[in-house]
Each structure stands twice: as C-alpha cells, then as structure tokens.
Design an enzyme around this catalytic site. Structure first.
Site, PDB file in Angstrom:
ATOM      1  N   HIS A   9       0.821  -1.219   0.000  1.00 58.00           N
ATOM      2  CA  HIS A   9       0.000   0.000   0.000  1.00 58.00           C
ATOM      3  C   HIS A   9       0.847   1.258   0.000  1.00 58.00           C
ATOM      4  O   HIS A   9       1.875   1.339   0.652  1.00 58.00           O
ATOM      5  CB  HIS A   9      -1.048  -0.001   1.115  1.00 58.00           C
ATOM      6  CG  HIS A   9      -0.543   0.127   2.517  1.00 58.00           C
ATOM      7  ND1 HIS A   9      -0.358   1.352   3.126  1.00 58.00           N
ATOM      8  CD2 HIS A   9      -0.221  -0.797   3.447  1.00 58.00           C
ATOM      9  CE1 HIS A   9       0.044   1.160   4.378  1.00 58.00           C
ATOM     10  NE2 HIS A   9       0.151  -0.138   4.600  1.00 58.00           N
TER      11      HIS A   9
ATOM     12  N   ASP B 247       3.463  -5.715   3.049  1.00 53.67           N
ATOM     13  CA  ASP B 247       3.135  -4.583   3.913  1.00 53.67           C
ATOM     14  C   ASP B 247       3.995  -4.701   5.169  1.00 53.67           C
ATOM     15  O   ASP B 247       3.709  -5.514   6.043  1.00 53.67           O
ATOM     16  CB  ASP B 247       1.639  -4.621   4.272  1.00 53.67           C
ATOM     17  CG  ASP B 247       1.221  -3.427   5.117  1.00 53.67           C
ATOM     18  OD1 ASP B 247       2.086  -2.577   5.414  1.00 53.67           O
ATOM     19  OD2 ASP B 247       0.036  -3.341   5.474  1.00 53.67           O
TER      20      ASP B 247
ATOM     21  N   HIS C 139       2.631   4.484  12.001  1.00 58.28           N
ATOM     22  CA  HIS C 139       1.535   5.447  12.178  1.00 58.28           C
ATOM     23  C   HIS C 139       1.948   6.639  13.038  1.00 58.28           C
ATOM     24  O   HIS C 139       1.074   7.340  13.574  1.00 58.28           O
ATOM     25  CB  HIS C 139       0.285   4.773  12.759  1.00 58.28           C
ATOM     26  CG  HIS C 139      -0.199   3.602  11.948  1.00 58.28           C
ATOM     27  ND1 HIS C 139      -1.154   2.721  12.386  1.00 58.28           N
ATOM     28  CD2 HIS C 139       0.145   3.182  10.703  1.00 58.28           C
ATOM     29  CE1 HIS C 139      -1.375   1.794  11.473  1.00 58.28           C
ATOM     30  NE2 HIS C 139      -0.590   2.058  10.438  1.00 58.28           N
TER      31      HIS C 139
HETATM   32  N1  BES Z   1       0.697  -2.457   8.027  1.00 60.20           N
HETATM   33  C1  BES Z   1      -0.475  -2.369   8.818  1.00 60.20           C
HETATM   34  C2  BES Z   1      -0.956  -3.710   9.339  1.00 60.20           C
HETATM   35  C3  BES Z   1      -0.112  -4.322  10.399  1.00 60.20           C
HETATM   36  C4  BES Z   1       0.294  -3.591  11.492  1.00 60.20           C
HETATM   37  C5  BES Z   1       0.179  -5.657  10.299  1.00 60.20           C
HETATM   38  C6  BES Z   1       1.051  -4.220  12.465  1.00 60.20           C
HETATM   39  C7  BES Z   1       0.928  -6.275  11.271  1.00 60.20           C
HETATM   40  C8  BES Z   1       1.358  -5.550  12.359  1.00 60.20           C
HETATM   41  C9  BES Z   1      -1.583  -1.744   8.009  1.00 60.20           C
HETATM   42  O1  BES Z   1      -1.155  -0.708   7.217  1.00 60.20           O
HETATM   43  C10 BES Z   1      -2.631  -1.197   8.954  1.00 60.20           C
HETATM   44  O2  BES Z   1      -2.359  -0.326   9.694  1.00 60.20           O
HETATM   45  N2  BES Z   1      -3.819  -1.781   8.898  1.00 60.20           N
HETATM   46  C11 BES Z   1      -4.889  -1.371   9.736  1.00 60.20           C
HETATM   47  C12 BES Z   1      -6.139  -2.113   9.363  1.00 60.20           C
HETATM   48  C13 BES Z   1      -6.895  -1.520   8.212  1.00 60.20           C
HETATM   49  C14 BES Z   1      -8.084  -2.394   7.898  1.00 60.20           C
HETATM   50  C15 BES Z   1      -7.348  -0.110   8.488  1.00 60.20           C
HETATM   51  C16 BES Z   1      -4.643  -1.716  11.184  1.00 60.20           C
HETATM   52  O3  BES Z   1      -3.871  -2.614  11.469  1.00 60.20           O
HETATM   53  O4  BES Z   1      -5.263  -1.082  12.017  1.00 60.20           O
HETATM   54 ZN    ZN Z   2      -0.681   0.911   8.845  1.00 56.68          ZN
END
Ligand code: BES
Ligand code: ZN
Length: 461
Positions: A232, A312, A388
């Site tokens: 992404h 990711d 984040h």
């Molecule tokens: N890269 C993250 C997902 C992630 C974070 C995987 C930590 C493993 C460990 C992804 O970009 C993300 O932040 N996803 C969101 C969910 C999405 C449906 C909004 C999340 O994890 O809150």
């Molecule tokens: Zn994320």
C-alpha cells in the site's frame, strides 16, 4: 456467509445496550489525543464498516465525539456499523489508540457489501478452506535457472533509496495532495523501469485524491490469468491527516520491495506466461479501500487472479526469524508454496503467525476467493512500534534495507514460479526444464557427435 439480519439475531439485552451506548449525541470528548483534521467535503455521506466485535469500544468513542453512529449488525465476531465518511479517520485513530493489535476494519459503500465481507468463519487460526488448491495451480517449482539468474540482482541499496524518497514526502495520506503526488511519482518511477511498449503503468482513480498504481507485464501464453504482487502506497498518522506520516516501514518498505522485484524481472526481460500485475494500493490505512475497489472490479469483470502476494512492512527484523507467513485471511496452499520457495531459493528462516484481523490488502483478495498471502517482517507482537507516527523512518527499521531485500527475493521467486514463462535475451532460461536454450545445445552436441562418428566410420570402412 452468515445470514442472520440485524440486531434481532443477537441476544436482545446485549444489542439494546450497545445501540443505546452507540447512538449518543454530543457526549463529552474523552479522547486524550488531538482530533484528526476534518475530511474533505468530497468524502461525506454514509459508509458501512465491518469491524471486529472487540473493537466496538472504538466506535463508541467516535459516537461520543461526533454524534450518532449505528450498529446495524452484531453477528458473531464481526459487527457492521454505519458511520459518516468524515468520521473514518477518527475511527481509525480510536481503533489504534485502544487496541495494541490495531483493530482492523473494512469500509464499504453499501450495507450489502459490508455483509458480504463477513467471512464464513472468523477463526483467525485457520486459513479459508475455500482456497483448496485448484487443479491448474499445482505450485510447481520448475524454473530454478530463471529464479537463480534473477535473485542475485536484487539490490538492497535501491530498495533503501526508494524508501528514502517515499518517506521524505510529508505524508502519503489518501486524501492529501502529497498522497496524490506520491502516486504520480511512483508511476514515473515504474515507467522508467523498461522501454517495453507492452508493459503498462496506469493510475486507477477511486474518487479521492490518491489513485492506486498498477504496472502490468502481459502474459505470453495465459494472459487471462493474473498474478498480483502489491503493497500500500498511503501512510497515516495517529495525530491526524495533517500530521507528518513518513511511513518508511508502513508501507514504503513494501512499495520499495515491489519496485525492486519489478526492476529485476524487467532488467532480465522477463516474459511471463501469466500476466503479472504490480500494485500500489491507495487508502489501505482507512479500511483497505483501494484494494477492495480493485478486487471487486476484477470480480465483476471476471478477471481471474490466481494469486496475490501482499508486502506490507518488510524492513524491520523484530523477531528471531526472517519471514513470518500470516496465517489468517490468507490461503493455506499458497502459504505452503511460499514456504517451499523460501527453503529452495531464498535460504531465509521463517515461521507462521496471525494478525487476528483483516490487517492489510491481502484480505481484500482473500474475501473474493483469490489465494492471498502476506509474508511479514516479524511476529505480529514484535512489529515495528513506530508505525503510524512521525517516527516511522528508515533509521528505525533496517537502514540498509537488507531485511526488505529478503522479501524482494521471495517475491521475485514467487513471480517466476507462479507466472512461469521465460527470461528474454540470449542466455535467458538456460537450465530450465521448458523452453530453455539447453535443447538447442544438446542438439548441436548430438549433431557434432554424429558427424564425428560418421567420419570415424567412413575412415574405418
Ligand atoms: N501495516 C499495517 C498492518 C499491520 C500492522 C500488520 C502491524 C501487522 C502488524 C496496516 O497498514 C494497517 O495499519 N492496517 C490497519 C487495518 C486496516 C483495515 C485499516 C490496522 O492494522 O489497524
Ligand atoms: Zn498501517
């Protein structure tokens, strides 16, 4: 698919109390963090969010700050809520603030779509059983020469420089000007990888500032079958849309890894049998939105995606093994294939783990029945804690991008062994079982031997 409609299906007391709690107006703000920037006017109106039941407290917090928000369904482990598009950023923030495991939610334009997103079973320890190996997908490893010709070309310094460039942008938030610029920058970068006219690099507009980017290498023999390798493009800050969000690991690392895979394959003039598409999805951080729109569009048009690999977060070695194959919302058969690719070609250590929710864009493909996988940088519990935030920089992850290079080698092997086909150029494919130059060499040797033997025979005669 669970068919029970609305709150009538859940115990009345739980349902009533949750609705009473959620549908509140103008409650005092108990959120400690700063409120996110208001979303643009173009992004208003009802949206339907499928969300883990355990993350409903985050929805409650949003309701307290912004007013009414409706729980439409509470069915097993997954709820469907209705929320205004302007409140999606706040919902993401609340989920991240309250759940160490982030939370995870999917945003849909209609209630029917949200219902359809609820998996048949939501047991995170099991991959979806509908992903039984299809007969035509036998996951053979029979392109060793091509894989071994390409993998040494993976260059960690190039991955590092792509991460550096992407993370130097102030934010890649899906509604921001710089988020849109990031897509155009990537399109130009991908376009520069080859002069081949058959290779296209397109922007996919989703109705908000940031488009997705898709590079297509058309298949030579089975063009209607598509292999997807993606990550992404967007980034996000918990402090709101206007805050710095370098997203070096999440997910400039994945985009840089995808870019390096495309580069090495095109540098070897790779001619796949199946079509290969490299994708940089928009708006993952706000509910897997770009990937969902693409996956649903492919489903509607009957495009046959035979496998999807999601990269990711690839550049932070948080655990004692190199690669962690995420076992939920993914295909068990394709994950096993990845394990064999690692053992055979990459030589890295690997294990398995779960996110526990639909944590990235692989879930969008998995949802429509495409075998999907997500090789991850660490055990879930050991992931990079700077994501984040403004601290998600290259220095916090692997400053030399060696960790990401391991994922690039895996993804390149995946592309070749699932895409099959040949490397172009004079020496390409030598040693492969099919279509290599080896048969020609063998014929020449046989012809020479024949000549020598006939010469010998005539001299004897
Ligand atoms: N890269 C993250 C997902 C992630 C974070 C995987 C930590 C493993 C460990 C992804 O970009 C993300 O932040 N996803 C969101 C969910 C999405 C449906 C909004 C999340 O994890 O809150
Ligand atoms: Zn994320």
């Amino acid at each position: 698919m669970r068919s029970a409609p609305f709150l009538a299906v859940v115990p009345a007391l739980i349902a009533a109390s949750i609705v009473a709690l959620i549908v509140v107006s103008g409650g005092a703000c108990r959120c400690t963090g700063p409120a996110p920037e208001p979303e643009s006017a173009a992004e208003a109106g009802p949206r339907y969010v499928s969300i883990g039941r355990d993350a409903l407290d985050a929805a409650l917090a949003v309701a307290e700050q912004r007013g009414a928000l409706h729980v439409l369904d509470l069915d097993g482990d997954v709820a469907v809520i209705e929320v205004d598009a302007r409140d999606l950023g706040l919902l993401a923030e609340q989920i991240h603030a309250r759940h160490d495991r982030c939370g995870g939610f999917m945003v849909h334009d209609s209630y029917a779509d949200a219902r359809a997103a609820i998996p048949v079973h939501t047991d995170p320890s099991h991959a979806d059983p509908s992903h039984a190996v299809r007969p035509e997908l036998d996951y053979t490893l029979d392109r060793p020469a091509a894989v071994r010709a390409v993998l040494p070309a993976v260059d960690a310094t190039r991955i590092r420089e792509t991460i550096r460039a992407l993370s130097a942008m102030p934010t890649r938030y899906y509604q921001s000007r710089t988020g849109a610029e990031a897509a155009r920058w990537l399109q130009a970068r991908w376009r520069s990888l080859t002069g081949r006219p058959d290779v296209t690099v397109e922007l996919v507009d989703h109705g908000y500032a940031q488009p997705s980017v898709i590079l297509t290498v058309p298949g030579a023999a089975r063009a209607d079958e598509v292999v997807v390798i993606g990550g992404h493009l967007d980034s996000i800050s918990l402090l709101g849309a206007a805050s710095a969000a370098p997203g070096a690991d999440d997910d400039a690392s994945g985009i840089a890894t995808v870019t390096e895979v495309a580069r090495v394959l095109l540098a070897h003039d790779y001619r796949p049998a199946r079509t290969i598409q490299f994708m940089a999805y928009a708006a993952e951080e706000v509910g897997l939105r770009g990937s969902q729109l693409i996956a649903r569009d492919y489903q509607r048009r009957g495009v046959r995606v035979v496998g999807a690999l999601q990269l990711d977060m690839t550049n932070y070695r948080g655990s004692d093994k190199d690669i962690w194959l995420i076992n939920d919302h993914t295909s068990a058969a394709q994950n096993a294939f990845l394990g064999r690719l690692i053992d055979t070609y990459v030589g890295a250590t690997w294990g398995t783990d779960v996110c526990g929710y639909a944590c990235s864009d692989h879930a969008s493909w998995n949802r429509i029945g495409v075998p999907a996988s997500m090789p991850f940088e660490a055990r879930f519990r050991d992931h990079n804690r700077a994501i984040h935030t403004r601290r998600d920089t290259l220095e916090v992850s692997d400053a030399n991008a060696q960790h990401a290079a391991t994922f690039a080698r895996l993804a390149a092997a995946y592309a070749i062994e699932l895409g099959k086909g040949e490397l172009g150029g004079p020496d390409a494919g030598a040693g492969d079982s099919r279509g290599s130059s080896r048969p020609i060499v063998a014929l020449a040797v046989l012809a020479l031997a024949g000549l020598a033997l006939s010469g010998l025979a005539s001299r004897r005669a």
